[in-house]
Motif scaffolding. Structure first.
Motif, short mmCIF file in Angstrom:
data_model
loop_
_atom_site.label_atom_id
_atom_site.label_comp_id
_atom_site.label_asym_id
_atom_site.label_seq_id
_atom_site.Cartn_x
_atom_site.Cartn_y
_atom_site.Cartn_z
N UNK A 1 0.84 -1.21 0.00
CA UNK A 1 0.00 0.00 0.00
C UNK A 1 0.87 1.25 0.00
N UNK A 2 0.25 2.32 -0.44
CA UNK A 2 0.86 3.65 -0.26
C UNK A 2 0.14 4.26 0.93
N UNK A 3 0.88 4.49 2.00
CA UNK A 3 0.23 4.97 3.22
C UNK A 3 0.20 6.48 3.32
N UNK A 4 1.02 7.15 2.53
CA UNK A 4 0.99 8.60 2.53
C UNK A 4 1.41 9.11 1.17
N UNK A 5 0.61 9.92 0.53
CA UNK A 5 -0.77 10.24 0.90
C UNK A 5 -1.68 9.06 0.57
N UNK A 6 -2.67 8.83 1.38
CA UNK A 6 -3.61 7.76 1.09
C UNK A 6 -4.51 8.20 -0.06
N UNK A 7 -5.07 7.21 -0.73
CA UNK A 7 -5.88 7.52 -1.91
C UNK A 7 -6.98 8.52 -1.56
N UNK B 1 4.91 14.15 2.29
CA UNK B 1 5.50 12.84 2.57
C UNK B 1 4.87 11.76 1.67
N UNK B 2 5.71 11.01 1.03
CA UNK B 2 5.26 9.84 0.26
C UNK B 2 5.87 8.61 0.93
N UNK B 3 4.99 7.69 1.33
CA UNK B 3 5.46 6.52 2.08
C UNK B 3 4.66 5.30 1.63
N UNK B 4 5.31 4.17 1.53
CA UNK B 4 4.64 2.97 1.05
C UNK B 4 5.25 1.74 1.71
N UNK C 1 10.23 12.90 0.91
CA UNK C 1 9.41 14.12 0.94
C UNK C 1 9.72 14.90 -0.33
N UNK C 2 8.66 15.28 -1.01
CA UNK C 2 8.83 15.97 -2.27
C UNK C 2 7.85 17.14 -2.34
N UNK C 3 8.25 18.16 -3.09
CA UNK C 3 7.39 19.34 -3.25
C UNK C 3 7.14 19.57 -4.74
#
Lengths: 523, 237
Positions: free
Chosen positions: B142-148, B161-164, B197-199
């Protein structure tokens, strides 16, 4: 047949009997050792840069050079070059490129007259430059609100277009003061920095990519990000640069006054930033609440620089990277002669004031040209005073031009010219004279010009009637007498002159000061 | 004749060899100097490949351990294959014979051969070593951040934050996972990083997905999922 063989043997013995068999013996002292050496050179380099190995691109042309000792003209059976064991070329020296990426062995092979094989091998690594993607990087340039306590991850994309060489990266992380925090070589295109960072701070990072044979990508990554502060806190960071930043002259110490005011005009802070004109001054103001601010910067001690202000709207949790403040000096230096005149009498030493309100000047900033020729010897500059020793004859027949060009650190230039008047005495005549009543003055003129010019006429302008008396020259001098009554004023200005046959006219001024011992009525 | 010492130019029965040599002499006698009559024919290679679900793999012999797979031998030139006999071995123990060997589903490592012994009719022997990789493909959980469907308030400069999470049963056996993050068609090769973390995301809809790849090239992904950014920090005009 038998007779023929006997005859042949006889003839052979006959011929050989006359030869010295010692000549056919091997003499080690007459032999020389044969050696070969292969070298290569990149065409774009000097041919003098020769080596045994190199790293090149497929498009690079290489020059392969064979050295044979004692010389290339020795007797030999054959010679050739091989590329990875395959015969490749048959010249001693030749040019070629190797288009297949990878490690190649180029060998020079020589088989000498006796069948001995000599060889020398070169190593060439061929590859295309690695590619580093400057765009798809993490974090993106200017990223805000990176949590300082949990570290930060960096990632980028690079590859070897030949897919044969592994990649290496130099990663550098610097803090706001440009102090290096990380400087490391890694073999993967990402890095996780796990230590904590300072809040509300700008960090810069850069990546340089190389392949395993040392070829560098043509681009590199240079980026920065900002860390987050406490909730709602913001900050301002920025640079100050003077117009003397890229001066071709030396740099000066400067002290920038930096004032930050809030939206009501209230001064929030007032700081002095010390630095040099050839460096960029970095400032940080934190923490600040969100709002509108004005930043004012000036160089109080350097009046030529124009102060500058900047308006900023600071957002919540933002480290605002303000525009660079430029302090510009647009005023050129001033140049004045000490007597404040543009026409100066020739003298051994001339002095001028050269001043600038934006930088301290030195002789490096001042160019001196005398009569079209730049002079540097005999000049000095101390406390705004330029001293020039004119190493020239004062006996010039004409005026000469002295040009001073002063350039300040910001490139502002002032060019000023002065006429240098010749001071040579071309003739002798009366000097400053005091004349009493009843006295008679002998007015005289005597030509002494050093050039051998012939006087044509003598001029005397003593009667204040705007018309000089002219006397045709019959020699090199002339004189006549004048009574005191010709000089009615206390100070009487008189001119004497000579006109030469070549048209040159020279004048000399002098004065007659009267002393009235008896005054007539009505005066 | 020991076949092992002649690997690459295996000697066979003299009769066919002589026949072959004579044929060459007759056919090419006028063209070139013939080979020595008793020169043996050359076996260029003997190799092992694996077949699973109809897919042949002769490079890294990778199989999915949940399904059965068959190891097969390949001889070139092919016509000599029938003259050989084969033994599939592991640690000196013969697991099977014949031109192929079936690996049962979820077979333990001890039942997967690592060596093929090849015998010619005269008793000559050569061996082929190989290593079958039983690899379980990774799974992106799953991708937990950001959630769908997440809505993020900020601006384009704010770090998101992008986290999976991904899993792979082989991680304890030297396998490693690499990630490629794709945001709005921009690919970020992230190596082993599993959060960044990306902008740079303007107000509006965005989509993100992650591709996970293990050391053996097996990969997994999930369908792109959307997130939304609303700029609440935009500068006042």
């Amino acid at each position: 047949m038998k007779h023929f063989l006997i005859l042949a043997a006889f003839l052979a013995l006959t011929f050989l009997a006359c030869t010295n068999s010692d000549d056919a013996l091997f003499d080690a002292s007459e032999s020389s050792t044969i050696s070969i050496s292969a070298k290569l050179s990149l065409e774009k380099d000097s041919i003098s840069k020769q080596g045994k190995a190199d790293t090149v691109r497929p498009s690079d042309t290489l020059t392969f050079i064979a050295d044979v000792e004692p010389s290339r003209s020795i007797r030999m059976q054959k010679y050739y070059w091989t590329l990875d064991g395959e015969k490749w070329a048959y010249e001693f020296s030749f040019r070629s490129n190797i288009i297949n990426p990878g490690h190649h062995k180029v060998a020079l092979v020589l088989v000498d007259y006796f069948g001995d094989t000599l060889s020398d091998t070169l190593n060439v690594w061929v590859g295309n430059l690695p590619v580093l993607d400057e765009k798809a990087i993490v974090p993106r340039p200017g990223t805000q609100q990176i949590p300082p306590e949990s570290g930060v991850t960096f990632a980028w994309h690079a590859y070897d277009p030949d897919s044969i060489y592994s990649m290496r990266y130099r990663f550098v992380l610097k803090d706001a003061s440009r102090k290096t925090i990380v400087d490391t070589l890694i073999d993967k295109p990402n890095l996780e920095y796990k230590k904590s960072l300072d809040p509300l701070t700008q960090y810069s990072w850069s990546v340089y990519a190389f392949n395993e044979i040392g070829m560098a990508a043509s681009t590199n990554i240079s980026s920065s990000f900002f860390t987050m502060g406490a909730k709602g806190e913001s900050a301002i960071v920025g640079n100050i640069q003077t117009s003397a930043y890229a001066s071709r002259f030396s740099s000066d110490s400067i002290c920038v006054s930096l004032t930050i005011l809030d939206s009501s005009g209230k001064v929030i802070s007032m700081d002095s930033l010390a630095g040099r004109t050839d460096s960029i001054l970095r400032y940080t103001k934190k923490p600040l609440p969100p709002g509108s601010y004005k930043i004012a910067a000036s160089l109080p001690r350097l009046t030529d620089y124009i102060p500058d202000t900047l308006d900023i709207q600071l957002l919540p949790s933002e480290v605002h990277n303000a525009e660079t403040i430029y302090l510009n000096d647009i005023v050129p230096p001033t140049i004045r002669s000490i007597p404040l005149a543009d026409t100066l009498d020739f003298a051994d030493t001339l002095r001028f004031f050269v001043t600038d309100g934006g930088s301290a000047l030195s002789l490096d900033n001042i160019q001196i040209n005398f009569n079209g020729r730049r002079i540097t010897e005999g000049t000095s500059f101390k406390k705004d005073t330029l001293t020039i020793a004119l190493n020239d004859s004062p006996e010039s027949v004409s005026y000469r031009l002295l040009t001073l060009t002063a350039t300040d650190l910001s490139g502002n230039k002032n060019k000023k010219s002065f006429y240098i008047r010749p001071t040579q005495d071309w003739f002798e005549c009366n000097g400053e004279t005091t004349l009493y009543d009843e006295e008679i003055l002998e007015v005289f003129i005597h030509d002494t010009n050093p050039y051998g010019f012939e006087p044509d006429s003598f001029y005397f302008d003593i009667f204040k009637n705007d018309q000089a008396a002219v006397y045709k020259a019959t020699g090199d001098s002339h004189s006549f007498k004048v009574t005191y009554g010709a000089f009615p004023a206390v100070v009487n200005h008189v001119r004497s002159g000579i006109r030469y046959t070549n048209g040159i006219i020279k004048w000399k001024e002098w004065t007659v000061s009267r002393v009235f011992t008896t005054r007539s009525e009505g005066e | 004749m020991d076949l092992k010492t002649l690997f690459g130019r295996t000697r066979f029965c003299k009769a066919p060899a002589i026949t072959l040599a004579l044929s060459v002499v007759f056919l090419n006698g006028c063209l070139d100097i013939p080979d020595t009559p008793d020169a043996p024919p050359e076996i260029e290679h003997i190799s092992v490949y694996v077949e699973q679900e109809g897919i042949k793999d002769s490079s890294i012999l990778k199989i999915f351990p949940g399904d059965s797979a068959t190891l097969k031998v390949s001889v070139f030139p092919r016509q000599y294959k029938k003259d050989f006999s084969f033994e599939w071995k592991r640690s000196g123990r013969t697991l099977g014979t014949g031109e192929s060997y079936v690996i049962a589903p979820k077979a333990p490592a001890r039942d997967i051969p690592t060596l093929l012994a090849v015998y010619d009719p005269l008793g000559g022997e050569t061996t082929v070593s190989f290593n079958v990789i039983a690899n379980t493909p990774p799974q992106l959980d799953s991708i937990t951040s950001p959630v769908a469907g997440d809505t993020i308030y900020g601006n384009a400069s704010m770090a998101i934050l992008f986290k999976w999470y991904a899993s792979d049963k082989d991680l304890n056996y030297g396998d490693a996972l690499n990630y490629t993050l794709v945001i709005d068609s921009t690919r970020y090769e992230l190596g082993t990083l599993s959060d960044i973390r990306q902008s740079g995301f303007a107000t509006g809809e965005h989509n993100v997905y992650v591709i996970v790849t293990d050391s053996y090239g097996d990969c997994d992904s999930i369908a792109p999922q959307k997130f939304y950014v609303i700029d609440t920090l935009g500068r006042l005009p």
